[in-house]
Design an enzyme around this catalytic site. Structure first.
Site, PDB file in Angstrom:
ATOM      1  N   GLN A 177       7.352   8.388  -7.033  1.00 39.63           N
ATOM      2  CA  GLN A 177       8.643   7.863  -6.596  1.00 39.63           C
ATOM      3  C   GLN A 177       9.802   8.368  -7.448  1.00 39.63           C
ATOM      4  O   GLN A 177      10.968   8.242  -7.044  1.00 39.63           O
ATOM      5  CB  GLN A 177       8.636   6.333  -6.625  1.00 39.63           C
ATOM      6  CG  GLN A 177       7.710   5.681  -5.618  1.00 39.63           C
ATOM      7  CD  GLN A 177       8.180   5.851  -4.181  1.00 39.63           C
ATOM      8  OE1 GLN A 177       9.299   6.272  -3.916  1.00 39.63           O
ATOM      9  NE2 GLN A 177       7.297   5.534  -3.246  1.00 39.63           N
ATOM     10  N   CYS A 323      -0.966  -4.539   4.156  1.00 38.32           N
ATOM     11  CA  CYS A 323      -1.437  -5.216   5.369  1.00 38.32           C
ATOM     12  C   CYS A 323      -2.954  -5.345   5.294  1.00 38.32           C
ATOM     13  O   CYS A 323      -3.645  -4.400   4.936  1.00 38.32           O
ATOM     14  CB  CYS A 323      -1.050  -4.422   6.618  1.00 38.32           C
ATOM     15  SG  CYS A 323       0.718  -4.360   6.918  1.00 38.32           S
TER      16      CYS A 323
END
Length: 387
Positions: A177, A323
Site C-alpha cells: 500500500q 467476508c
C-alpha cells in the site's frame, strides 16, 4: 460514469502501463528463458521492467523476484524465511496485518510455531518498542506492514532493523500500500524482504514482486526451474512485468506532486463530510496516514447499507473488511484499534488515486451526506442491530 474511490483495493490502469502492454503485444511472443531472438528480446524487456520496479524502492534489479502479486510475495517471504531458519520457531507480527500475512501465520501457529501479534494503539500505530521486546535468538522473522490498507496508518519501522539483525531474525515489510504514495527506501528501512504489488500502482492484477536483500538467507518454496535466480520457479508473467515496470516508473516520477494533490483532495473531502454529517469519525491518525486514505465511521447506519446505496449513486468505495460465509464481518483492524462492533460495522474506506479529479471529489462531498441521511432515515441503526 462511476466515481471510483477504492484505489487501495486496486487502481485503474495507468496510461503508461497500457502503452507498455500495447508495445509488448505488437512485438509478438517470446519466452524470456529461450535463447532465440524472440526469447532474448523478451528477456531484455523483462530485465528493463525489473530495473524499473527496483528503482521505486531504491533496490537493485537482481534483488527483485517477480511473483503473481502481493499475496504470493507475502507467503513467499514468510515461508521462505522460516524454511531458511529451520531451527527457529518464533515469528513477530501485529494484529492489523493483511490477510495474506495473517493466514500464513495462523497456519504456522497450527504447525507449532510461536506467533507473537502486537496490538496497535487507537490510531492503528504499532509501537516499535513492543515489537522489540519479544525478539530473541529463537525469532526467525519479523513481518509488518509499512502502511495499513484499511486505515492508512504509516508505521515507524526503521528502528527495528538493527535489533532484527542483532538476533539473526529476518525483517519483512509489506509495502504493497505504500509504494508510489510515500517515499519507500529499502536501505533506509534496513529490511531483508519487502512485498510490492503491481495493481495498487496502476498495473494489472496478477503481478507483484518480493525484494530479497540476501538470497543466501532465504529459501524458495516453489520448485521446477532456475527462474528468478532460483527463488521462484515458473515462466514469468512478461506482460504483467512490463506493465508493472511502466506503472512503477510513472508513479515514482509523479509521486511527490501526486501525493500533494491527492492529499489535498482527501483533506477537502474529510472537511466537507465532517461539516455535513454530525458525529462522523475518522479512524486512524490525522497526521501520519497515507495521503489517499480515509476510513470513516458513519453514525446510525450500517456500512454495508451505505456501500450499496453509494454504489447505486455511482460512487464506489469499500468496507475494508473480510467476508465469510456470505456475511460482512467487522473489520479486524478496527476491532484491534478498540472500535466497537457497531462502529466497525458502520465504517467505510474511501481511497483516492492517480485518476481522481477535484470535480469528482466535489460531487462525492454532496452525494455521501445525502446518501447517509437517506439510509439513516430508512434504516435507523440501534446498538442491538449493530451486533
Amino acid at each position: 460514469m462511476p466515481i471510483y474511490l477504492d484505489h487501495n483495493a486496486g487502481a485503474p490502469l495507468r496510461t503508461e502501463a497500457v502503452a507498455a502492454i500495447s508495445r509488448l503485444l505488437a512485438d509478438g511472443p517470446g519466452n524470456p528463458s529461450s535463447v532465440h531472438r524472440a526469447g532474448q528480446r523478451s528477456r531484455r524487456m523483462l530485465e528493463a521492467a525489473r530495473a524499473q520496479i527496483a528503482a521505486i524502492v531504491s533496490g537493485e534489479p537482481r534483488q527483485i523476484v517477480l511473483t503473481s502479486g502481493g499475496t504470493e510475495s507475502n507467503n513467499l517471504a514468510i515461508f521462505g524465511a522460516i524454511t531458511a531458519a529451520s531451527r527457529r520457531r518464533k515469528i513477530v507480527s501485529s494484529e492489523i496485518e493483511h490477510s495474506s500475512i495473517l493466514a500464513p501465520l495462523a497456519e504456522l501457529e497450527r504447525r507449532g510455531f510461536d506467533v507473537v501479534r502486537i496490538a496497535p494503539d487507537s490510531d492503528g500505530r504499532i509501537d516499535p518498542s513492543r515489537v522489540l521486546h519479544p525478539l530473541d535468538n529463537e525469532t526467525a522473522l519479523v513481518t509488518l506492514g509499512l502502511a495499513n490498507s484499511e486505515v492508512g496508518t504509516i508505521q515507524d519501522l526503521a528502528p527495528l532493523a538493527s535489533a532484527c539483525k542483532e538476533f539473526g531474525a529476518l525483517f519483512h515489510i509489506d509495502a504493497a500500500q505504500a509504494i508510489g504514495r510515500i517515499p519507500v527506501d529499502v536501505n533506509a528501512l534496513g529490511c531483508d524482504l519487502m512485498t510490492l504489488s503491481g495493481h495498487k500502482l496502476g498495473a494489472p492484477s496478477g503481478i507483484g514482486a518480493l525484494y530479497i536483500r540476501d538470497y543466501a538467507k532465504f529459501a524458495p518454496v516453489i520448485f521446477g526451474g532456475p527462474h528468478e535466480n532460483g527463488m521462484r520457479a515458473g515462466t514469468p508473467n512478461l506482460l504483467g512485468a512490463v506493465a508493472f515496470g511502466a506503472a512503477a516508473e510513472a508513479a515514482m516520477n509523479a509521486r511527490e506532486a501526486e501525493s500533494e494533490r491527492i492529499g489535498s483532495l482527501t483533506s477537502t473531502l474529510l472537511m466537507r463530510l465532517r461539516e455535513a454529517i454530525p458525529g462522523l469519525h475518522l479512524n486512524g491518525p490525522l497526521i501520519g496516514r497515507l495521503p489517499n486514505t480515509l476510513n470513516l465511521t458513519f453514525p446510525g447506519v450500517l456500512g454495508e447499507s451505505m456501500l450499496i446505496a453509494l454504489d447505486l449513486e455511482g460512487v464506489e468505495v469499500s468496507m475494508g473488511s473480510a467476508c465469510a460465509a456470505g456475511a460482512v464481518e467487522p473489520s479486524h483492524v478496527l476491532r484491534a484499534m478498540q472500535r466497537s462492533v457497531a462502529d466497525a460495522r458502520s465504517s467505510l474506506r474511501i481511497s483516492l488515486g492517480w485518476n481522481n479529479t477535484a470535480a469528482e471529489i466535489d460531487a462525492v462531498a454532496t452525494i455521501i451526506p445525502a446518501v447517509w441521511r437517506r439510509v439513516a432515515d430508512a434504516e435507523p441503526l440501534s446498538e442491538a442491530a449493530a451486533r
